[in-house]
Design a protein around this motif. Sequence first.
Motif, PDB file in Angstrom:
ATOM      1  N   THR A  92       0.815  -1.214   0.000  1.00 43.34           N
ATOM      2  CA  THR A  92       0.000   0.000   0.000  1.00 43.34           C
ATOM      3  C   THR A  92       0.851   1.268   0.000  1.00 43.34           C
ATOM      4  N   TYR A  96       1.073   3.581   9.060  1.00 41.17           N
ATOM      5  CA  TYR A  96      -0.078   3.817   9.925  1.00 41.17           C
ATOM      6  C   TYR A  96       0.334   3.632  11.381  1.00 41.17           C
ATOM      7  N   TRP A  98      -0.844   2.893  15.248  1.00 47.35           N
ATOM      8  CA  TRP A  98      -1.943   2.197  15.893  1.00 47.35           C
ATOM      9  C   TRP A  98      -2.092   2.646  17.334  1.00 47.35           C
ATOM     10  N   ASP A 100      -4.458   1.551  19.488  1.00 45.88           N
ATOM     11  CA  ASP A 100      -5.149   0.561  20.315  1.00 45.88           C
ATOM     12  C   ASP A 100      -4.216  -0.057  21.356  1.00 45.88           C
ATOM     13  N   PRO A 110      -3.335  -5.239   7.722  1.00 46.24           N
ATOM     14  CA  PRO A 110      -3.987  -5.021   9.021  1.00 46.24           C
ATOM     15  C   PRO A 110      -5.477  -4.724   8.945  1.00 46.24           C
ATOM     16  N   ASP A 111      -5.928  -4.095   7.843  1.00 46.67           N
ATOM     17  CA  ASP A 111      -7.352  -3.782   7.734  1.00 46.67           C
ATOM     18  C   ASP A 111      -8.174  -4.965   7.254  1.00 46.67           C
ATOM     19  N   LYS A 112      -7.500  -6.095   6.991  1.00 43.26           N
ATOM     20  CA  LYS A 112      -8.184  -7.321   6.599  1.00 43.26           C
ATOM     21  C   LYS A 112      -7.635  -8.488   7.433  1.00 43.26           C
ATOM     22  N   GLU A 118      -8.207 -12.019  15.026  1.00 44.13           N
ATOM     23  CA  GLU A 118      -9.247 -11.381  15.834  1.00 44.13           C
ATOM     24  C   GLU A 118      -9.485 -12.164  17.118  1.00 44.13           C
TER      25      GLU A 118
END
Length: 228
Positions: A92, A96, A98, A100, A110-112, A118
Amino acid sequence: MAVSPTRGKLGLLLNLPGVKKESAKSRGRIVSDYMKSTMPLSEYVEFIHNYSMQCNVFLFLSVDFGAGQFLYSKSFTPSTPTPKIKTYSNATDNIYQWPDTYLGFSNSLPDKPLKKVEAGKNYLTDICGRLNKIMDKSQLIDELTCLLKNKESHLPDDQLESRQPKLYKELSSIFVDIPQGKYGTRAHTIMLLSKSGHMDLIEISMQSPIDPEKPHWEKSAFQFDLIK
């Protein structure tokens, strides 16, 4: 993966699925060169940009522990800097950060996230929420080790099934074990960092020669103090 107590940072590279490039450059040196560098991630990514674009796709994770912010004194409680966790992928070409508290990364963008990632985040949240005192360290290490060795399948996972239609079931657990293919998880690393800047690094690896049916695990432990 590599960690530098003197520079107070960690680097980790994860391979991503994709079309293999002819004469691709080595992805591994991205980690070692980053750990030797004093550049922040944004500058380092710019520095290696041309090189990284010649590599097969990857996800690079950087953790800056803010070692210079740790304060040591007998007269007051040490400050606790918040680690800065950032990722960069040449797929990409974006960095980014993070915010969290609990994060999970695997061999996907990370977005998928994969379903097992999870699930792993939920397990991690529970474990660290219960065992967050120095006196809990031994039990914390034991439970984190159990998490890393978890063979529970996390399906359905459309992303994993489309990528690996023949092996998605075997790859759907946090601990991967495919004896017939002589493939699977062979090492775990646990890193703990206290408020004072003391770091425990525990490595658990299959001893060679590896017998997938009856693996023998050996544990190595290292301790460091982040340099102020």
